[in-house]
Design an enzyme around this catalytic site. Sequence first.
Site, PDB file in Angstrom:
ATOM      1  N   ILE A  63       0.828  -1.200   0.000  1.00 36.00           N
ATOM      2  CA  ILE A  63       0.000   0.000   0.000  1.00 36.00           C
ATOM      3  C   ILE A  63       0.868   1.258   0.000  1.00 36.00           C
ATOM      4  O   ILE A  63       0.530   2.262  -0.620  1.00 36.00           O
ATOM      5  CB  ILE A  63      -0.981  -0.001   1.195  1.00 36.00           C
ATOM      6  CG1 ILE A  63      -2.073   1.051   0.989  1.00 36.00           C
ATOM      7  CG2 ILE A  63      -0.258   0.249   2.515  1.00 36.00           C
ATOM      8  CD1 ILE A  63      -3.020   0.736  -0.133  1.00 36.00           C
ATOM      9  N   LYS A 116      -5.514   2.979   7.648  1.00 34.29           N
ATOM     10  CA  LYS A 116      -6.625   2.274   8.295  1.00 34.29           C
ATOM     11  C   LYS A 116      -6.251   0.808   8.538  1.00 34.29           C
ATOM     12  O   LYS A 116      -5.451   0.238   7.769  1.00 34.29           O
ATOM     13  CB  LYS A 116      -7.888   2.398   7.455  1.00 34.29           C
ATOM     14  CG  LYS A 116      -7.755   1.867   6.020  1.00 34.29           C
ATOM     15  CD  LYS A 116      -7.918   0.372   5.958  1.00 34.29           C
ATOM     16  CE  LYS A 116      -7.569  -0.209   4.616  1.00 34.29           C
ATOM     17  NZ  LYS A 116      -7.493  -1.664   4.619  1.00 34.29           N
ATOM     18  N   ASP A 141      -9.966  -6.061   7.235  1.00 36.66           N
ATOM     19  CA  ASP A 141      -8.947  -5.140   6.737  1.00 36.66           C
ATOM     20  C   ASP A 141      -9.472  -4.404   5.501  1.00 36.66           C
ATOM     21  O   ASP A 141      -9.420  -3.168   5.457  1.00 36.66           O
ATOM     22  CB  ASP A 141      -7.645  -5.876   6.435  1.00 36.66           C
ATOM     23  CG  ASP A 141      -6.553  -4.925   5.989  1.00 36.66           C
ATOM     24  OD1 ASP A 141      -5.918  -4.294   6.851  1.00 36.66           O
ATOM     25  OD2 ASP A 141      -6.338  -4.804   4.762  1.00 36.66           O
TER      26      ASP A 141
END
Length: 312
Positions: free
Chosen positions: A17, A93, A171
Amino acid sequence: MSEMPALPIAIIGYGKIARDQHVPAIEADPRFQLVATVDPNATLPGLPGFHDHEALLAGDTGVEAVAICTPPAIRHTVARAAIAAGLHVLLEKPPGLTVEAVAELEALAEAAGVTLFAAWHSREAAAVDSAREWLTDRPIDAVRVAWMEDIRVWHPGQEWILEPGGFGVFDPGINALSILTEILPVMPVLRSARLEVPRGRAAPIVASLALLSGDAPISVELDFLHEGEQRWDIEVDTPDGMLRLTRGGAALSIAGVPVAAAENREYPRLYTRFADLVAAGESDVDVSPLTLAADALAIGEQVDAEPFAFAR
């Protein structure tokens, strides 16, 4: 008034990510300068790379902010250290394992005079703002969520995601919850959950949730084993027709008619928000999506599922 110098920022947790989203967003924003990465297994050529956050904080990089992209289980420890060092902090997050842990970070950031930003990237998808505006003051009859993706495609070999504190299918699923809590006029409340946990694993790989937004029922289906066409869809029934968000909030239709949306720029918008918060000396720490996920993990009925391995 002269322009402020670019804020030196480091990425802690240089995984997929970070490479795919954070680096391009930072490099495209003139208010930031990427000065270092932290990861025991990967570095970005041309920049200092540190094995752990302690080494970064002890180094001479001039870093003033960090984006924490580590697995959730260690984010609290890393964030506490960064705040104690006087750094502004962006949290990928989910922002922590528990609501209480994030509340502590918020209090520490306020006491230290630094910005803490719980970054819900899916809220920045191109059509989410329009969906929220259209639903404002409209009665909601029912909501359906289908968040279905293939763990082997999106998280190849990432064993941590099914370990304790890894969140499992939540997730990605927490992205759906972040959109729901953003667009619905009445905050959703969890009623029940069913969690399928592979034998030998600690986190669910499939989950079904039942929620309420006022009197409107919400069904949420999360699936980490979905092959074929991937789905990130939210449907909201209203007396004026069905609102449908697809592609994770990037596309919108109302009563079957497509609504034009801007280019999807989730992470650039996150960094715009982060820079604005730092400039204003403010924080943004919304834990409502985490609350729903944590409640589901705490009270959900757990059922055994077939063992799972990344390698077929």
